[in-house]
Design an enzyme around this catalytic site. Structure first.
Site, PDB file in Angstrom:
ATOM      1  N   GLU A   1       9.844   2.514  10.475  1.00  0.00           N
ATOM      2  CA  GLU A   1      10.831   3.592  10.376  1.00  0.00           C
ATOM      3  C   GLU A   1      10.029   4.871  10.266  1.00  0.00           C
ATOM      4  O   GLU A   1       9.223   5.028   9.338  1.00  0.00           O
ATOM      5  CB  GLU A   1      11.731   3.396   9.152  1.00  0.00           C
TER       6      GLU A   1
ATOM      7  N   CYS B   1      13.811  11.705   5.492  1.00  0.00           N
ATOM      8  CA  CYS B   1      13.733  11.389   6.916  1.00  0.00           C
ATOM      9  C   CYS B   1      15.072  11.673   7.579  1.00  0.00           C
ATOM     10  O   CYS B   1      15.140  11.955   8.767  1.00  0.00           O
ATOM     11  CB  CYS B   1      13.325   9.935   7.105  1.00  0.00           C
TER      12      CYS B   1
ATOM     13  N   LYS C   1       0.861  -1.197   0.000  1.00  0.00           N
ATOM     14  CA  LYS C   1       0.000   0.000   0.000  1.00  0.00           C
ATOM     15  C   LYS C   1       0.893   1.241   0.000  1.00  0.00           C
ATOM     16  O   LYS C   1       1.438   1.635   1.022  1.00  0.00           O
ATOM     17  CB  LYS C   1      -0.902  -0.007   1.239  1.00  0.00           C
TER      18      LYS C   1
HETATM   19  P1  NAP Z   1       2.187   9.026   6.794  1.00  0.00           P
HETATM   20  O1  NAP Z   1       1.176  10.086   6.619  1.00  0.00           O
HETATM   21  O2  NAP Z   1       2.372   8.459   8.143  1.00  0.00           O
HETATM   22  O3  NAP Z   1       1.790   7.876   5.735  1.00  0.00           O
HETATM   23  C1  NAP Z   1       2.615   6.754   5.516  1.00  0.00           C
HETATM   24  C2  NAP Z   1       1.793   5.640   4.889  1.00  0.00           C
HETATM   25  O4  NAP Z   1       0.846   5.168   5.861  1.00  0.00           O
HETATM   26  C3  NAP Z   1       0.958   6.073   3.680  1.00  0.00           C
HETATM   27  O5  NAP Z   1       0.908   5.039   2.746  1.00  0.00           O
HETATM   28  C4  NAP Z   1      -0.425   6.298   4.306  1.00  0.00           C
HETATM   29  O6  NAP Z   1      -1.465   6.229   3.364  1.00  0.00           O
HETATM   30  C5  NAP Z   1      -0.443   5.128   5.267  1.00  0.00           C
HETATM   31  N1  NAP Z   1      -1.455   5.215   6.325  1.00  0.00           N
HETATM   32  C6  NAP Z   1      -1.955   6.314   6.924  1.00  0.00           C
HETATM   33  N2  NAP Z   1      -2.877   5.948   7.861  1.00  0.00           N
HETATM   34  C7  NAP Z   1      -2.950   4.598   7.840  1.00  0.00           C
HETATM   35  C8  NAP Z   1      -3.736   3.634   8.546  1.00  0.00           C
HETATM   36  N3  NAP Z   1      -4.619   3.983   9.484  1.00  0.00           N
HETATM   37  N4  NAP Z   1      -3.564   2.331   8.255  1.00  0.00           N
HETATM   38  C9  NAP Z   1      -2.668   1.939   7.320  1.00  0.00           C
HETATM   39  N5  NAP Z   1      -1.927   2.808   6.599  1.00  0.00           N
HETATM   40  C10 NAP Z   1      -2.046   4.124   6.864  1.00  0.00           C
HETATM   41  O7  NAP Z   1       3.641   9.520   6.305  1.00  0.00           O
HETATM   42  P2  NAP Z   1       4.001  10.322   4.976  1.00  0.00           P
HETATM   43  O8  NAP Z   1       3.548  11.739   5.141  1.00  0.00           O
HETATM   44  O9  NAP Z   1       3.581   9.564   3.775  1.00  0.00           O
HETATM   45  O10 NAP Z   1       5.613  10.270   4.999  1.00  0.00           O
HETATM   46  C11 NAP Z   1       6.401  11.203   5.646  1.00  0.00           C
HETATM   47  C12 NAP Z   1       6.925  10.655   6.961  1.00  0.00           C
HETATM   48  O11 NAP Z   1       7.659   9.464   6.705  1.00  0.00           O
HETATM   49  C13 NAP Z   1       7.894  11.575   7.664  1.00  0.00           C
HETATM   50  O12 NAP Z   1       7.581  11.609   9.034  1.00  0.00           O
HETATM   51  C14 NAP Z   1       9.251  10.912   7.450  1.00  0.00           C
HETATM   52  O13 NAP Z   1      10.225  11.206   8.435  1.00  0.00           O
HETATM   53  C15 NAP Z   1       8.870   9.487   7.457  1.00  0.00           C
HETATM   54  N6  NAP Z   1       9.901   8.674   6.801  1.00  0.00           N
HETATM   55  C16 NAP Z   1      10.742   7.936   7.597  1.00  0.00           C
HETATM   56  C17 NAP Z   1      11.773   7.188   7.018  1.00  0.00           C
HETATM   57  C18 NAP Z   1      12.715   6.386   7.883  1.00  0.00           C
HETATM   58  O14 NAP Z   1      13.413   5.532   7.353  1.00  0.00           O
HETATM   59  N7  NAP Z   1      12.771   6.638   9.176  1.00  0.00           N
HETATM   60  C19 NAP Z   1      11.928   7.184   5.634  1.00  0.00           C
HETATM   61  C20 NAP Z   1      11.053   7.956   4.863  1.00  0.00           C
HETATM   62  C21 NAP Z   1      10.042   8.679   5.465  1.00  0.00           C
HETATM   63  P3  NAP Z   1      -2.047   7.585   2.709  1.00  0.00           P
HETATM   64  O15 NAP Z   1      -0.970   8.190   1.909  1.00  0.00           O
HETATM   65  O16 NAP Z   1      -3.178   7.092   1.886  1.00  0.00           O
HETATM   66  O17 NAP Z   1      -2.479   8.448   3.865  1.00  0.00           O
END
Ligand code: NAP
Length: 492
Positions: free
Chosen positions: A249, A283, A174
């Site tokens: 992560e 990130c 997903k």
């Molecule tokens: P996000 O809003 O948390 O979304 C991540 C994924 O989770 C998306 O596919 C989202 O779908 C899905 N999701 C949301 N709610 C969910 C639920 N209730 N059940 C299952 N899946 C769900 O994060 P983002 O804005 O896409 O990404 C940015 C974040 O990622 C930043 O905080 C960044 O630091 C972090 N990140 C961390 C790393 C690492 O290695 N530490 C690497 C890259 C990014 P939708 O898009 O449809 O909402």
């Protein structure tokens, strides 16, 4: 205009939901790249069922044969590098050079994991009993759900898909809702590589609906998530009730510590690259510069000059160095944090607003922004902004630098700029982060080296490198008694 569909049970399906989201180029809102059909809960469930039905056959496929398909995927990614990079830049906004780098990193990871298919070894362990021995086998979990963010929409899916498949799991993937183009193209390449029906299922849909259905489905036996800490911890709570493995992560607030004896120009350049490269949407982006008071004026003067020197614009033009925020919501979040920084009393030195100029009017561009005199209690020193914003925190000595650098809930990456070996090794010992760099940016990593964070950033086994398959395998322990006799003495 492209229509993006989900791939379930070996077929591209038209969703019955009737709901779609446009895929918008963040450098130019008028460029609508395509439309993604959002899956219903029923369709998400059918993806899990397809993966469940395909599991036995895939598990029983010898690992090196699974690896051959993954190796072919790596070759195809190499052949389609430029095409993938162009899709990535157009839908996510990063510059074309950054996109090419991401696709190369993803290809390297897939190639590495293909090789691991010939090393899915266990241990043989001498028993304390005569004519007995024990050994371990690595087995797949079953159906695994892979939930990915938008900021590395080629590399992160690749570094989850490749080890999951090599280990013998079947997958429900997903991706983030705003990067469907790269997810669909990766899936198409896997199909071309020969992935059998039902082994890889792509579900386009919202996290709160399709994602929620997938993570709560009882047939899903492990979940690997990359995204925000807020979403990750919410999922962790739900998943803990089912007692299945979870790997996450999540967010970062990565510091550089700039010591007195550093090479100042190197520190400034690498801090600027870490803070403003990829529009601060990594990130591992640098968001805090912890700088010795005695050199802070010089550092600040140079970093401001460097921040002002970047060329912003559509990433598809190779002359541009910084692209836009990914969408309107992220753009507004960055501007909101800039307001918070001002209100909390930090000194805004440059940037701080939507970027204006030719070619920028229809995109989500924010000027590279530097705040000085940030204190550790301010929100811009503590919360992830995910935009081109750097907070400078001034400190009086090494001990205070470490206290300030570690005063943060996150622990992904960090770096130190110094030429003093004693200080460098003290820093490595004391810094609370999963990855750390010496005289280099907080960003970056290599395919054969583990990647991940501690504290509120990371949960579970590390991704990539020697640890990449750890999360995707269970260990079965086998005892073999070849005495042919009833065992005598105590049994424990
Ligand atoms: P996000 O809003 O948390 O979304 C991540 C994924 O989770 C998306 O596919 C989202 O779908 C899905 N999701 C949301 N709610 C969910 C639920 N209730 N059940 C299952 N899946 C769900 O994060 P983002 O804005 O896409 O990404 C940015 C974040 O990622 C930043 O905080 C960044 O630091 C972090 N990140 C961390 C790393 C690492 O290695 N530490 C690497 C890259 C990014 P939708 O898009 O449809 O909402």
């Amino acid at each position: 205009m492209t229509t993006y569909r989900s791939f379930i049970g070996g077929k591209w399906i038209d969703s019955t939901s009737g709901r779609t989201v446009p895929n918008v180029n963040p450098a130019n809102r008028n460029d609508i790249i395509g439309t993604a059909q959002l899956c219903t809960r029923d369709e998400a469930r059918s993806a899990v069922e397809a993966a469940y039905n395909a599991f036995k056959g895939w598990k029983n496929t010898p690992a090196p044969v699974r690896g051959r398909i993954v190796a072919k995927m790596a070759r195809l990614m190499g052949e389609h590098k430029e095409e993938l990079a162009q899709i990535l830049t157009r839908e996510e906004g990063k510059t074309i050079a950054e996109s090419r780098g991401e696709v190369q990193r993803a290809t390297n990871v897939v190639e590495f994991c293909a090789g691991e298919s010939r090393r899915l070894t266990g241990e043989t362990i001498p028993s304390e009993l005569p004519a007995n021995f024990a050994y371990t086998i690595k087995e797949p979990h079953g159906v695994v759900a892979l939930i990915t963010p938008w900021n590395f929409p080629v590399a992160i899916p690749a570094w989850k898909l490749a080890p999951a498949l090599v280990a013998g799991n079947t997958v429900v993937f997903k991706p983030a809702s705003n990067t469907p183009g790269t997810a669909v193209r990766l899936t198409e390449l896997f199909i071309e590589a020969g992935i059998p029906e039902g082994v890889l299922n792509l579900v386009l849909g919202s996290g709160s609906e399709a994602g929620d259905e997938i993570v709560n489905h009882p047939a899903v036996r492990a979940i690997s998530f990359t995204g925000s800490t807020e979403t990750g911890l919410r999922l962790y709570e739900q998943i803990a009730r089912r007692g299945i493995p979870f790997q996450a992560e999540m967010g970062g607030k990565n510091p550089v510590v700039v010591l007195e004896d550093c090479d100042m120009d190197l520190a400034v350049e690498h801090t600027a690259q870490g803070a403003f490269g990829s529009t601060g949407q990594r990130c591992t982006a640098t968001s805090r510069a912890v700088v010795m008071d005695t050199i802070a004026d010089k550092f600040v003067e140079k970093i401001v000059a460097r921040a002002k020197s970047f060329t912003l614009g559509d990433g598809s033009d190779a002359a541009n160095e910084i692209g836009p925020s990914v969408d309107e919501s992220q753009f507004n979040t960055v501007l909101k944090y800039i307001d918070i920084g001002r209100e909390d009393g930090a000194t805004l030195l440059c940037g701080g607003k939507k970027a204006a100029g030719d070619g920028l009017e229809n995109g989500y561009f924010v000027e590279p922004t530097v705040f000085d005199h940030v204190t550790p209690d301010m929100r811009i020193a503590r919360e992830e902004i995910f935009g081109p914003v750097l907070s400078v925190l001034r400190v009086k000595d090494f001990d205070e630098a470490m206290t300030v650098a570690n005063d943060c809930e996150y622990g992904l990456s960090s770096s130190v700029f110094s030429n003093d070996a004693n200080d460098i090794y003290r820093f490595i010992d004391e810094i609370e982060s999963g990855m750390t760099h010496v005289n280099s940016p907080t960003t970056g990593g290599e395919a054969h080296i583990p990647f991940g964070g501690i504290k509120s950033t990371g949960i579970g086994a590390r991704e990539q490198g020697s640890t990449s398959l750890d999360f995707y395998t269970e260990l079965k322990v086998v005892y073999v008694d070849y005495t042919g006799r009833k065992r005598e003495g105590n049994l424990y």
